[in-house]
Write a protein that holds these residues in place. Sequence first.
Motif, PDB file in Angstrom:
ATOM      1  N   PRO A 129      -4.964   2.286  -8.726  1.00 61.32           N
ATOM      2  CA  PRO A 129      -4.845   1.416  -7.558  1.00 61.32           C
ATOM      3  C   PRO A 129      -6.032   0.454  -7.469  1.00 61.32           C
ATOM      4  O   PRO A 129      -7.178   0.833  -7.743  1.00 61.32           O
ATOM      5  CB  PRO A 129      -4.846   2.384  -6.374  1.00 61.32           C
ATOM      6  N   VAL A 130      -5.732  -0.772  -7.082  1.00 62.83           N
ATOM      7  CA  VAL A 130      -6.765  -1.787  -6.882  1.00 62.83           C
ATOM      8  C   VAL A 130      -6.516  -2.440  -5.525  1.00 62.83           C
ATOM      9  O   VAL A 130      -5.402  -2.897  -5.251  1.00 62.83           O
ATOM     10  CB  VAL A 130      -6.736  -2.862  -7.981  1.00 62.83           C
ATOM     11  N   VAL A 131      -7.533  -2.472  -4.680  1.00 62.42           N
ATOM     12  CA  VAL A 131      -7.427  -3.133  -3.390  1.00 62.42           C
ATOM     13  C   VAL A 131      -8.194  -4.450  -3.454  1.00 62.42           C
ATOM     14  O   VAL A 131      -9.401  -4.462  -3.701  1.00 62.42           O
ATOM     15  CB  VAL A 131      -7.991  -2.250  -2.259  1.00 62.42           C
ATOM     16  N   GLN A 151      -7.227   2.390   2.901  1.00 63.41           N
ATOM     17  CA  GLN A 151      -7.831   3.527   2.215  1.00 63.41           C
ATOM     18  C   GLN A 151      -6.836   4.146   1.247  1.00 63.41           C
ATOM     19  O   GLN A 151      -5.800   4.660   1.660  1.00 63.41           O
ATOM     20  CB  GLN A 151      -8.300   4.564   3.225  1.00 63.41           C
ATOM     21  N   ILE A 152      -7.131   4.080  -0.017  1.00 60.76           N
ATOM     22  CA  ILE A 152      -6.259   4.605  -1.064  1.00 60.76           C
ATOM     23  C   ILE A 152      -7.125   5.446  -1.991  1.00 60.76           C
ATOM     24  O   ILE A 152      -8.123   4.964  -2.534  1.00 60.76           O
ATOM     25  CB  ILE A 152      -5.583   3.466  -1.855  1.00 60.76           C
ATOM     26  N   ARG A 157       0.821  -1.215   0.000  1.00 63.11           N
ATOM     27  CA  ARG A 157       0.000   0.000   0.000  1.00 63.11           C
ATOM     28  C   ARG A 157       0.855   1.264   0.000  1.00 63.11           C
ATOM     29  O   ARG A 157       0.565   2.226  -0.722  1.00 63.11           O
ATOM     30  CB  ARG A 157      -0.908  -0.024   1.221  1.00 63.11           C
ATOM     31  N   ALA A 166      -9.044   4.292  -5.402  1.00 66.07           N
ATOM     32  CA  ALA A 166      -8.833   2.851  -5.599  1.00 66.07           C
ATOM     33  C   ALA A 166     -10.117   2.120  -5.976  1.00 66.07           C
ATOM     34  O   ALA A 166     -11.205   2.455  -5.510  1.00 66.07           O
ATOM     35  CB  ALA A 166      -8.246   2.226  -4.343  1.00 66.07           C
ATOM     36  N   GLU A 167      -9.952   1.124  -6.826  1.00 67.04           N
ATOM     37  CA  GLU A 167     -11.009   0.156  -7.103  1.00 67.04           C
ATOM     38  C   GLU A 167     -10.895  -0.938  -6.037  1.00 67.04           C
ATOM     39  O   GLU A 167      -9.787  -1.280  -5.611  1.00 67.04           O
ATOM     40  CB  GLU A 167     -10.809  -0.478  -8.479  1.00 67.04           C
ATOM     41  N   THR A 168     -12.020  -1.496  -5.591  1.00 65.95           N
ATOM     42  CA  THR A 168     -12.001  -2.531  -4.560  1.00 65.95           C
ATOM     43  C   THR A 168     -12.621  -3.816  -5.083  1.00 65.95           C
ATOM     44  O   THR A 168     -13.701  -3.788  -5.673  1.00 65.95           O
ATOM     45  CB  THR A 168     -12.753  -2.071  -3.300  1.00 65.95           C
ATOM     46  N   ARG A 170       2.904   6.991  -8.124  1.00 65.91           N
ATOM     47  CA  ARG A 170       2.242   8.177  -8.677  1.00 65.91           C
ATOM     48  C   ARG A 170       3.234   9.296  -8.979  1.00 65.91           C
ATOM     49  O   ARG A 170       2.948  10.170  -9.794  1.00 65.91           O
ATOM     50  CB  ARG A 170       1.161   8.654  -7.712  1.00 65.91           C
ATOM     51  N   ILE A 182       2.257   3.082  -3.383  1.00 67.97           N
ATOM     52  CA  ILE A 182       1.421   3.743  -4.387  1.00 67.97           C
ATOM     53  C   ILE A 182       1.773   5.220  -4.569  1.00 67.97           C
ATOM     54  O   ILE A 182       1.852   5.701  -5.713  1.00 67.97           O
ATOM     55  CB  ILE A 182      -0.066   3.507  -4.089  1.00 67.97           C
TER      56      ILE A 182
END
Length: 209
Positions: free
Chosen positions: A132-134, A170-171, A117, A174-176, A124, A120
Amino acid sequence: MSVIVAERSPSPAGLIGPGAVIAVAGPSGAGKDSVMKAARERLDPALPASFIRRIITRPADGDAEDHDSVDAETFRRMSADGAFAIQWEAHGLLYGLPASMDKFVASGGVAVANVSRGVIPQLRRRYAHVVPVVVTASVPVLAERLMRRGRESAEAVGARLRRAVAQDLQIAGAETIVNDGSLEDAAEQFAALILRVCEDVRAERFAIP
């Protein structure tokens, strides 16, 4: 995978583009490696996307991701020689993404990378387009998977779970993907996301930073 993409104009602010980096993060036990592998198997090999192979100071084994394993001394020597685009340390191990990733993204490719995490923001600052993908799961599912894996004590597992709950990964932007159900469902979601990012790159739909 070797992909040839037509050259385009340089990305703004000196960042590497016009391709993109899909940065995959998530707590231990969420199944990042499994989701990434299953998604990769669903994609057309001709797609301009590459799953980046990490270099790690951890021996390879059948239960972990497929990676290049080196000792710490070799890793540091490689770092001094400019072998890494991005590198970091976590849980007593050293991790690196190869410098070849820069050229791939600069050619218009989409690099899919398993990262921590905290890496990231570093990504950037280097690449024009970072998605970002979580990959995560509920706390009971994480706990069961970590205990079944058997790499850590119950105390260490508890500490990991507390960090996961406290940070909640928490980003911004981000897609989760919640990997609580079938692996097939999570893999389909991730494969669809990769396809979408490839299309966004092709159509130059990313916003200018």
